[in-house]
Scaffold this active site. Structure first.
Site, PDB file in Angstrom:
ATOM      1  N   VAL A   1       7.799  -5.192   1.991  1.00  0.00           N
ATOM      2  CA  VAL A   1       7.897  -3.914   1.292  1.00  0.00           C
ATOM      3  C   VAL A   1       6.579  -3.143   1.236  1.00  0.00           C
ATOM      4  O   VAL A   1       6.560  -1.974   0.885  1.00  0.00           O
ATOM      5  CB  VAL A   1       8.436  -4.154  -0.142  1.00  0.00           C
ATOM      6  CG1 VAL A   1       7.355  -4.762  -1.038  1.00  0.00           C
ATOM      7  CG2 VAL A   1       9.008  -2.889  -0.746  1.00  0.00           C
ATOM      8  N   TYR A   2       5.452  -3.770   1.597  1.00  0.00           N
ATOM      9  CA  TYR A   2       4.173  -3.071   1.515  1.00  0.00           C
ATOM     10  C   TYR A   2       4.174  -1.885   2.480  1.00  0.00           C
ATOM     11  O   TYR A   2       4.389  -2.040   3.686  1.00  0.00           O
ATOM     12  CB  TYR A   2       3.012  -4.009   1.841  1.00  0.00           C
ATOM     13  CG  TYR A   2       2.721  -5.048   0.778  1.00  0.00           C
ATOM     14  CD1 TYR A   2       3.314  -4.994  -0.476  1.00  0.00           C
ATOM     15  CD2 TYR A   2       1.839  -6.097   1.031  1.00  0.00           C
ATOM     16  CE1 TYR A   2       3.048  -5.942  -1.440  1.00  0.00           C
ATOM     17  CE2 TYR A   2       1.555  -7.054   0.055  1.00  0.00           C
ATOM     18  CZ  TYR A   2       2.172  -6.974  -1.174  1.00  0.00           C
ATOM     19  OH  TYR A   2       1.908  -7.920  -2.134  1.00  0.00           O
ATOM     20  N   THR A   3       3.903  -0.724   1.926  1.00  0.00           N
ATOM     21  CA  THR A   3       3.962   0.552   2.652  1.00  0.00           C
ATOM     22  C   THR A   3       5.197   0.609   3.552  1.00  0.00           C
ATOM     23  O   THR A   3       5.136   1.030   4.703  1.00  0.00           O
ATOM     24  CB  THR A   3       2.660   0.822   3.452  1.00  0.00           C
ATOM     25  OG1 THR A   3       2.315  -0.328   4.250  1.00  0.00           O
ATOM     26  CG2 THR A   3       1.521   1.164   2.544  1.00  0.00           C
TER      27      THR A   3
ATOM     28  N   GLY B   1       6.881  -1.542   5.140  1.00  0.00           N
ATOM     29  CA  GLY B   1       6.850  -2.300   6.382  1.00  0.00           C
ATOM     30  C   GLY B   1       5.665  -1.983   7.275  1.00  0.00           C
ATOM     31  O   GLY B   1       5.388  -2.715   8.237  1.00  0.00           O
TER      32      GLY B   1
END
Length: 403
Positions: free
Chosen positions: A104-106, A108
């Site tokens: 989920v960070y940025t 993908g």
């Protein structure tokens, strides 16, 4: 059974040997604060290539793990691709081998930046890459996230694609999915380990009782165990010491603190004199409270005393804490990463540690206080055991009669 008995004896022997060698021969430190010889301590010269064995596993990692939640400008506040690659390169050049990300960070992009970097530079097998699942990238899709079998396997496949790798070193359950049976999650993770797509399992942000349940089930069913746990921990957030720390140490789970600078509150940019003038759009955390500033004031005083940044002192305090094995650090700019890595060169004195410990002392949930202060008095009144002296019992002192 014999192996388990021998393991227990070895653990007790290691603990006893270490207690006998406590600094200056002192037995005044609490038994709960001991570090067995195979853990890091303030007395050991630290660097990114002074590797730590993570939990009860054979995986060796750097004492500071490079977090990548800031990689990518998709959300309006992160690092550019170029700066992200510079930070990865700097970390590796300093001897680091441990990189953390999440699906989920940025949205993908963080995983893709890491994948692109190693696709170009090579040496992927020389690093430990961990990523996380459970958070959905597909709004409205009930199986787009979570920890059910369908969700976790398709999230793993997507992360492998973005990371451009055949395997993930540590696959972390990012948050607690209350609706998925933990047996289903564990079996799905064990299948990923058996398939070679995942090497080790980690949990993040789950309550102690749920992690204990999961570890016990994995043990008795012969599934891949939980080797490490990520949790929030800093001078401004120490409540994990009540349940999560003792649980992790008892079950052989390595502790990996995240947000050791409390969303930037302990970075040095927040001071009383500039309260309210700092850009906080990344965290939406506002500004520190008056209680927070009491800790920040003490932190800045120690930083001035040792000639270091507040961030370096805050990080040095975290990785010096008993049970902590590798600490997650993040940065939006390369110079911030360099400042964070300076914590490895910093050794705090006993007095400085005590000062920070006292000003940040947390109020823990029941039954922490009764077990720390009341139980020893009732169970072992007037005795010293493992360096901890219990007070005399007022009930026993009130009368010499025994029946």
């Amino acid at each position: 059974m014999i192996l388990r008995i021998l393991e227990g004896l070895c653990k007790r022997l290691a603990a006893s040997i270490y207690r006998l060698g406590l600094r200056n021969g002192s037995m005044k430190e609490k038994a709960a604060d001991y570090r067995p010889p195979f853990f890091t301590s303030q007395e050991i010269d630290m660097s990114l290539n002074s590797f730590i064995t993570l939990g009860r596993s054979g995986l060796r990692v750097s004492p500071l793990c490079l977090g990548s939640m800031t990689f990518g400008e998709d959300l309006g506040w992160g690092a550019s691709v170029a700066d992200s690659e510079t930070m990865i390169a700097t970390y590796l050049e300093r001897g680091g081998n441990f990189i953390d990300t999440a699906n989920v960070y940025t949205n993908g992009h963080s995983e893709k930046i890491i994948g692109d970097f190693f696709a170009k530079k090579g040496n992927r097998d020389r690093v430990v890459i961990g990523t996380k699942f459970c958070c959905s990238l597909f709004e409205g899709d009930p199986n787009g996230g979570g920890a059910g079998r369908k969700a976790l396997i398709q999230q793993c496949e997507a992360s492998l694609r973005r990371l451009q790798t055949d395997y993930i070193d540590i696959y972390w359950l990012h948050i607690w999915d209350r609706t998925a049976p933990i047996e289903e999650t564990l079996r799905g993770l064990d299948d990923l380990v058996a398939s070679g797509k995942v090497r080790y399992i980690g949990f993040s942000n789950l309550p102690a009782w749920k992690v204990s349940e999961a570890q016990t089930i994995a043990h008795f069913r012969g599934w891949a165990p939980i080797i490490a746990m990520q949790l929030e921990y800093s001078l401004l957030e120490r409540t994990a010491e009540g349940e999560l720390f003792p649980m992790a140490q008892e079950l052989g789970i390595g502790i990996m603190p995240w947000s050791p600078l409390k969303h930037g509150f302990l970075s040095g940019k927040f001071r009383r004199e500039n309260a309210g003038s700092v850009d906080t759009k990344r965290t939406a955390m506002g500004v520190p409270s008056e209680t927070d500033y009491l800790v920040i004031d003490a932190l800045c005083a120690v930083a001035e005393e040792v000639g270091a940044t507040a961030a370096a002192v805050a990080l040095a305090w975290v990785w010096s804490r008993p049970g902590v094995e590798s600490t997650l650090i993040g940065a939006r700019r390369p110079d911030q990463l360099q400042a964070n890595l300076a914590a490895l060169d910093l050794i705090l004195t006993d007095a400085q540690m005590a000062q920070l410990n006292e000003v940040s002392k947390p109020v823990l949930n029941f039954p922490a206080d009764i077990n720390d202060h009341v139980a020893p008095m009732f169970g072992f009144p007037g005795t010293t055991i493992d360096g901890h002296t219990a007070p005399a019992s007022p009930m026993l002192s009130a009368s010499a009669n025994r029946y």
